[in-house]
Design an enzyme around this catalytic site. Structure first.
Site, mmCIF file in Angstrom:
data_model
loop_
_atom_site.group_PDB
_atom_site.id
_atom_site.type_symbol
_atom_site.label_atom_id
_atom_site.label_comp_id
_atom_site.label_asym_id
_atom_site.label_seq_id
_atom_site.Cartn_x
_atom_site.Cartn_y
_atom_site.Cartn_z
ATOM 1 N N GLU A 90 0.824 -1.219 0.000
ATOM 2 C CA GLU A 90 0.000 0.000 0.000
ATOM 3 C C GLU A 90 0.853 1.262 0.000
ATOM 4 O O GLU A 90 1.869 1.316 0.680
ATOM 5 C CB GLU A 90 -0.811 0.064 1.304
ATOM 6 N N CYS A 103 2.940 8.467 1.297
ATOM 7 C CA CYS A 103 3.269 7.554 2.388
ATOM 8 C C CYS A 103 3.653 6.212 1.769
ATOM 9 O O CYS A 103 2.849 5.589 1.079
ATOM 10 C CB CYS A 103 2.067 7.412 3.311
ATOM 11 N N CYS A 110 4.733 -7.023 8.086
ATOM 12 C CA CYS A 110 5.571 -6.452 9.147
ATOM 13 C C CYS A 110 5.672 -7.455 10.289
ATOM 14 O O CYS A 110 4.706 -8.142 10.596
ATOM 15 C CB CYS A 110 4.958 -5.150 9.652
ATOM 16 N N CYS A 114 2.941 -4.832 16.615
ATOM 17 C CA CYS A 114 2.252 -3.868 17.476
ATOM 18 C C CYS A 114 0.785 -4.296 17.606
ATOM 19 O O CYS A 114 0.142 -4.649 16.611
ATOM 20 C CB CYS A 114 2.358 -2.456 16.898
ATOM 21 N N CYS A 117 -2.115 -2.626 15.385
ATOM 22 C CA CYS A 117 -1.841 -2.277 13.980
ATOM 23 C C CYS A 117 -2.316 -3.360 13.016
ATOM 24 O O CYS A 117 -2.120 -4.551 13.250
ATOM 25 C CB CYS A 117 -0.341 -2.054 13.817
ATOM 26 N N GLY A 160 5.347 -1.957 7.231
ATOM 27 C CA GLY A 160 6.737 -2.369 7.426
ATOM 28 C C GLY A 160 7.484 -1.476 8.394
ATOM 29 O O GLY A 160 7.013 -0.394 8.756
ATOM 30 N N GLU A 161 8.641 -1.955 8.810
ATOM 31 C CA GLU A 161 9.494 -1.190 9.722
ATOM 32 C C GLU A 161 10.741 -0.777 8.933
ATOM 33 O O GLU A 161 11.601 -1.618 8.634
ATOM 34 C CB GLU A 161 9.847 -2.057 10.939
ATOM 35 N N SER A 192 9.800 6.858 9.818
ATOM 36 C CA SER A 192 9.185 6.560 11.108
ATOM 37 C C SER A 192 9.601 5.167 11.581
ATOM 38 O O SER A 192 9.529 4.200 10.831
ATOM 39 C CB SER A 192 7.664 6.621 10.948
ATOM 40 N N SER A 215 7.560 6.141 16.803
ATOM 41 C CA SER A 215 6.235 5.749 17.280
ATOM 42 C C SER A 215 6.352 5.446 18.769
ATOM 43 O O SER A 215 6.892 4.410 19.155
ATOM 44 C CB SER A 215 5.764 4.501 16.534
ATOM 45 N N LEU A 216 5.876 6.375 19.582
ATOM 46 C CA LEU A 216 6.030 6.226 21.037
ATOM 47 C C LEU A 216 4.833 5.451 21.615
ATOM 48 O O LEU A 216 4.990 4.378 22.173
ATOM 49 C CB LEU A 216 6.169 7.619 21.678
ATOM 50 N N HIS A 217 3.671 6.017 21.496
ATOM 51 C CA HIS A 217 2.379 5.393 21.851
ATOM 52 C C HIS A 217 2.181 5.053 23.317
ATOM 53 O O HIS A 217 1.048 4.818 23.744
ATOM 54 C CB HIS A 217 2.107 4.142 21.006
ATOM 55 N N ASN A 291 -7.218 4.878 13.808
ATOM 56 C CA ASN A 291 -8.148 4.378 12.793
ATOM 57 C C ASN A 291 -8.577 2.980 13.184
ATOM 58 O O ASN A 291 -7.734 2.094 13.346
ATOM 59 C CB ASN A 291 -7.460 4.308 11.423
ATOM 60 N N CYS A 334 -3.551 2.265 8.333
ATOM 61 C CA CYS A 334 -2.363 1.561 7.917
ATOM 62 C C CYS A 334 -2.611 0.072 7.716
ATOM 63 O O CYS A 334 -3.042 -0.615 8.616
ATOM 64 C CB CYS A 334 -1.300 1.747 8.985
HETATM 65 N N1 SAH Z 1 6.998 0.702 11.537
HETATM 66 C C1 SAH Z 1 7.104 2.127 11.526
HETATM 67 C C2 SAH Z 1 6.406 2.789 10.345
HETATM 68 C C3 SAH Z 1 5.091 2.252 9.902
HETATM 69 S S1 SAH Z 1 3.697 2.499 10.942
HETATM 70 C C4 SAH Z 1 6.618 2.694 12.842
HETATM 71 O O1 SAH Z 1 6.176 1.925 13.702
HETATM 72 O O2 SAH Z 1 6.729 3.882 13.049
HETATM 73 C C5 SAH Z 1 3.350 4.222 10.831
HETATM 74 C C6 SAH Z 1 2.581 4.777 12.007
HETATM 75 O O3 SAH Z 1 1.187 4.382 11.953
HETATM 76 C C7 SAH Z 1 3.096 4.286 13.350
HETATM 77 O O4 SAH Z 1 3.158 5.354 14.257
HETATM 78 C C8 SAH Z 1 2.025 3.297 13.728
HETATM 79 O O5 SAH Z 1 2.035 3.052 15.103
HETATM 80 C C9 SAH Z 1 0.784 3.981 13.235
HETATM 81 N N2 SAH Z 1 -0.428 3.151 13.178
HETATM 82 C C10 SAH Z 1 -0.517 1.815 13.127
HETATM 83 N N3 SAH Z 1 -1.800 1.410 13.104
HETATM 84 C C11 SAH Z 1 -2.560 2.534 13.124
HETATM 85 C C12 SAH Z 1 -3.968 2.781 13.115
HETATM 86 N N4 SAH Z 1 -4.830 1.807 13.052
HETATM 87 N N5 SAH Z 1 -4.385 4.069 13.149
HETATM 88 C C13 SAH Z 1 -3.487 5.084 13.154
HETATM 89 N N6 SAH Z 1 -2.156 4.915 13.175
HETATM 90 C C14 SAH Z 1 -1.680 3.653 13.160
#
Ligand code: SAH
Length: 344
Positions: A90, A103, A110, A114, A117, A160-161, A192, A215-217, A291, A334
């Site tokens: 995508e 993007c 991946c 997480c 995700c 992906g990472e 990211s 990506s802290l979260h 999302n 994503c």
């Molecule tokens: N692997 C990398 C880059 C891809 S994810 C990373 O973790 O940063 C890009 C961003 O989208 C990350 O911050 C991820 O946590 C976030 N993300 C994943 N699922 C999501 C969702 N359902 N809604 C919004 N953001 C999301």
């Protein structure tokens, strides 16, 4: 056959030298590929027949097919690209007041796992090559060509990472940034990561002007390890040591991404922990509405609570932004489009 988009300008110069051709033609060829966006070597009208024959023998102008395209009311366009081995990836084109942003995905699936995700629903099948990453941006630029518009920004935030596919991502960015490539300014490129510390340390040594987003979260190890398995390998103290080291040699401001997960990470306790964690850093935190992913139990924070969280951070002197939702009327979260098209 090798994709020509896998080659940086210096790779192409080396290739020409190896084939006893003049390396200075590499810049010309790059212009044809990235400026004129040709689809066949024979279109290069100022390149000799001999060189074209050689290029055609060894290299391919390889772009993915568009397996699906969705267009949102807010202008967001989501593409599902199919590469020659059938892999689906995508990419998203977003419209901002500062211009167009793509993007890009860095891997097929991946492995970071997480918990919130959709991308992780499908395990990593393989890394994308540099050329496949470049070609996503080129496909999006070709879409913009129809309206005579130019792609100005890249975020590597798709599936992906990127720091688990470091070399290919860095090569792809150098091609996109090249003055003879797509000419995307380094400061308009963001990568990211979920926090792969060895790659952050490597990145710190490169002296590149790309933006780094983390990506802290979650602002404490207990919660972060629950949400993001990577935190078990590289807990917050190690992550922040690497980030502080990066900041000591690079003047770029760090971005922290923070998903707003209802009842999970959006209370005043987490706001206070964020403040302590980011103290003294050249950084800001971007609060992102979640999302919905149908396979997961997480919900985004209520708007009222999101605003309260934002205000609390602001009052505490943290640089903070609250991201607008985009493309929510299409499969824009994503990994969703791909997940919906692939059995899992
Ligand atoms: N692997 C990398 C880059 C891809 S994810 C990373 O973790 O940063 C890009 C961003 O989208 C990350 O911050 C991820 O946590 C976030 N993300 C994943 N699922 C999501 C969702 N359902 N809604 C919004 N953001 C999301």
């Amino acid at each position: 056959m090798r994709s020509v988009y896998d080659l940086s300008l210096s790779d192409l110069q080396d290739y020409l030298k190896e084939n006893e051709l003049k390396p200075f033609h590499a810049k010309q060829i790059f212009r044809w590929l990235y400026d004129k966006r040709i689809s066949s070597f024979s279109q290069m009208s100022d390149i000799s027949k001999k060189m074209i024959d050689q290029l055609e023998k060894d290299l391919e102008i390889k772009l993915p097919e568009i397996a699906e395209k969705q267009v949102s009311k807010d202008g967001t366009k989501k593409f599902l690209f199919r590469f020659s081995d059938g892999s689906l990836v995508e990419s998203v084109l977003m419209v901002f007041d500062y211009g167009f942003s793509a993007c890009l995905s860095s891997q097929v699936g991946c492995n970071m796992g997480c918990s919130f995700c959709a991308s992780g629903l499908l395990k990593k099948q393989r890394d994308l090559t540099a050329g496949e990453i470049v070609s996503q941006a080129l496909m999006i630029q070709k879409e913009l060509d129809l309206d005579e518009q130019r792609l100005g920004n890249i975020v590597v935030m798709g599936t992906g990472e990127p720091f688990d596919n470091y070399d290919n991502v860095m090569k792809a960015m150098s091609i996109l940034n090249d003055p003879f490539g797509l000419q995307i300014g380094a400061r308009h490129i963001s990568i990211s990561t979920c926090g792969v510390v060895p790659s952050i340390n490597r990145f710190a040594k490169e002296d590149l002007q790309y933006n780094l987003a983390i990506s802290l979260h979650a602002p404490n190890d207990e919660l972060r390890s629950k949400l993001m398995p990577i935190n078990k390998a590289y807990p917050l103290n190690e992550l922040f040591k690497a980030l502080r080291d990066y900041s000591s040699v690079n003047n770029r401001r760090l971005t922290f991404e923070y998903l707003l997960l209802k009842g999970v990470n959006d209370s005043p306790t987490e706001a206070k922990q964020i403040k302590d964690l980011l103290k003294g850093m050249n950084a800001y935190i971007n609060l992102i509405p979640y999302n919905k992913v149908k396979e997961k139990d997480f919900e985004t924070s209520d708007e009222e609570n999101a605003l309260r969280f934002y205000d609390l951070l602001k009052k505490n002197g943290v640089s903070v932004t609250l991201r607008q939702k985009r493309g929510t009327d299409i499969d824009a979260a994503c990994g969703q489009l791909r997940a919906n098209k692939t059995e899992h």
